[in-house]
Write a protein that holds these residues in place. Structure first.
Motif, short mmCIF file in Angstrom:
data_model
loop_
_atom_site.label_atom_id
_atom_site.label_comp_id
_atom_site.label_asym_id
_atom_site.label_seq_id
_atom_site.Cartn_x
_atom_site.Cartn_y
_atom_site.Cartn_z
N UNK A 174 4.30 5.47 -5.16
CA UNK A 174 4.65 5.43 -6.71
C UNK A 174 3.37 6.53 -7.50
N UNK A 175 2.32 6.79 -6.83
CA UNK A 175 1.23 7.66 -7.46
C UNK A 175 1.96 9.14 -7.33
N UNK B 182 0.72 -1.39 0.02
CA UNK B 182 0.06 -0.05 -0.04
C UNK B 182 0.80 1.11 0.09
N UNK B 183 1.92 1.33 0.79
CA UNK B 183 2.95 2.43 0.98
C UNK B 183 3.68 2.49 -0.31
N UNK C 139 8.15 11.31 -1.65
CA UNK C 139 9.50 10.88 -0.92
C UNK C 139 10.69 10.56 -2.01
N UNK C 140 10.40 9.96 -2.99
CA UNK C 140 11.84 9.53 -3.60
C UNK C 140 12.10 10.91 -4.41
N UNK C 141 11.17 11.64 -4.97
CA UNK C 141 11.84 12.85 -5.63
C UNK C 141 12.24 13.82 -4.56
#
Lengths: 219, 237
Positions: free
Chosen positions: A15-16, A9-10, A20-22
């Motif tokens: 991904x949506x 779910x996280x 956090x990644x960016x």
């Protein structure tokens, strides 16, 4: 299997938005370029580069890892999670997510770092890799439990590094020592005591986190 | 009352003895201290500096014990006790840092040199600071007590690393660190070069400071509890 479902779910909600990644990727680039600008054309002593690596890792971790719990509070989904799963399940799922995030982040940091700093040469790869592995686990565990505390407290952003630094300090000090050892080419046996301290830290943090998470989660 | 007079006499004796007893190479009488190579007259700080550092850890220990008690019984009085112990611990932490830094200026030549024990007292100060920052950020009493209790326990499990492990594996300047050239293997300075009267006064000083801490803690939490009770009375009218 429930922790894995939580992780999925996280993963999907990450991904949506890719928040956090960016932000982590940008933070890494910013931090590295600040260091590079401030160094300029100077020659950096070797053991300084080992220490600076952990500075970048610490602050990158502080910028991205509190998301795990803070996002649940922001969206108001905490109560739902409390209803459908046991506290230990929640902690497992969040820890899994943070572990993967920490490993990804630190692999990127280390690769970029060794490409950008010519003085950063690892002579004992096995020692460095084991330090890296153990330190990442410790970093993920400590930052997950503190993210849980932060999400329940009022001030979220600024308090996170303040609370994490003293808890992470033993880990950072030992990792800096071990990184400079592996840059000097010290053999694995000579650094065994420090590796053991790192293992102890991971185990102690993991145990304490599992015991204390119930009290944070159910208030 | 009797134990307060006893504490006064004990502290007076420790202060006088710690400061005025001479350090000589071959102690002949009971009031002479032996000369410790590398420390000389500077060795006398042990009667005042070590107890403050000891109380820093004791303050933290008591704070953690009452945190555990709070998490088990959810009694807000335990949170107050833990809070007061941490307050006193912070005071003694600052005292230990300052006395240590002043001593280091004379013994090692600079106020601060990131010796492992200096690092660890600094880390303890950071923990106390972070703990108070966490407390001040939460409004609700119960939430504040629960979260600060959790943080205090979490921070306490890292203390052994600072207090016992780091000074022994890292090189440092403190008497008894890993590469101390006057001692065969790292360890506290107490074990080997202090003679019996020096040890006696050192332990008397530790005991006296611990009783002083207990007294201060007792007054501190009792006054806070009374204050809370009065506040509740005023609110109820």
């Amino acid at each position: 299997m429930k922790p894995f479902a939580l992780f999925k779910k996280d993963y999907h909600s990450e991904l949506r938005t890719r928040y956090a990644i960016n932000s982590l990727a940008m933070f890494i680039i910013v931090a590295l370029s600040v260091i590079l600008f401030s160094i300029g054309n100077e020659k950096v002593p070797q053991n300084l580069t080992g220490g600076l690596l952990w500075v970048v890792i610490f602050f990158s971790a502080m910028s991205g890892l509190s998301r795990a719990f803070v996002s649940e509070e922001d969206r108001g989904t905490t109560l739902l999670l409390q209803l459908i799963a046991k506290p230990s399940t929640i902690f497992n799922g969040k820890l899994l997510f943070n572990l993967i995030l920490v490993f990804l982040m630190n692999i990127v940091i280390t690769l970029l770092y060794s490409a950008l700093f010519e003085e950063f040469i690892i002579r004992n790869i096995i020692l460095f890799l084991s330090t890296f592995f153990l330190a990442n686990i410790g970093l993920a565990v400590a930052s997950t439990i503190i993210a849980a505390i932060i999400s329940k407290a009022g001030a979220k952003g600024t308090l996170y590094p303040v609370l994490s630094f003293p808890i992470l300090l033993p880990l950072i000090l030992i990792s800096v020592m071990l990184t400079s050892y592996s840059m000097l080419g010290t053999s694995f046996d000579q650094a065994l005591v420090e590796i053991m301290v790192l293992v102890c830290y991971d185990i102690i943090m993991l145990t304490a986190s599992y015991m204390l998470f119930d009290f944070i989660w159910k208030d | 009352m009797v134990w307060k007079i006893f504490l006064f006499l004990l502290l007076a004796f420790v202060s006088v003895a710690g400061i005025s007893f001479p350090i000589v190479e071959n102690p002949q009488t009971w009031y002479q201290f032996p000369l410790i190579p590398g420390l000389e007259e500077n060795a006398k700080i042990i009667f005042f500096h070590v107890p403050t550092a000891w109380l820093t850890v004791i303050g933290f220990l008591i704070s953690t014990i009452y945190s555990i008690k709070y998490l088990r019984k959810k009694n807000l009085d335990d949170d107050t006790k833990s809070y007061v112990a941490a307050q006193l611990g912070l005071i003694f932490c600052i005292l230990a840092t300052v006395t240590g830094a002043v001593w280091a200026k004379f013994a090692w030549g600079s106020y601060w040199s990131w010796d492992p024990r200096q690092t660890s007292i600094f880390a303890l100060m950071l923990i106390y600071g972070a703990w108070f920052a966490l407390r001040s950020s939460i409004e609700s009493e119960e939430k504040k007590a629960a979260l600060s209790a959790v943080y205090s326990i979490l921070a306490f499990v890292t203390v052994p690393f600072f207090v016992f492990i780091m000074p022994r594996i890292m090189d440092g300047l403190h008497p008894g660190s890993a590469d101390d050239k006057f001692t065969p293997s790292g360890g506290p300075v107490v074990n080997f070069k202090m003679n019996s009267n020096m040890l006696l006064i050192f332990f008397l000083s530790l005991i006296a400071f611990t009783i002083l801490f207990y007294w201060m803690w007792n007054i501190g939490y009792r006054s806070l509890l009374i204050k809370e009770k009065l506040n509740k009375k005023i609110i109820r009218g």
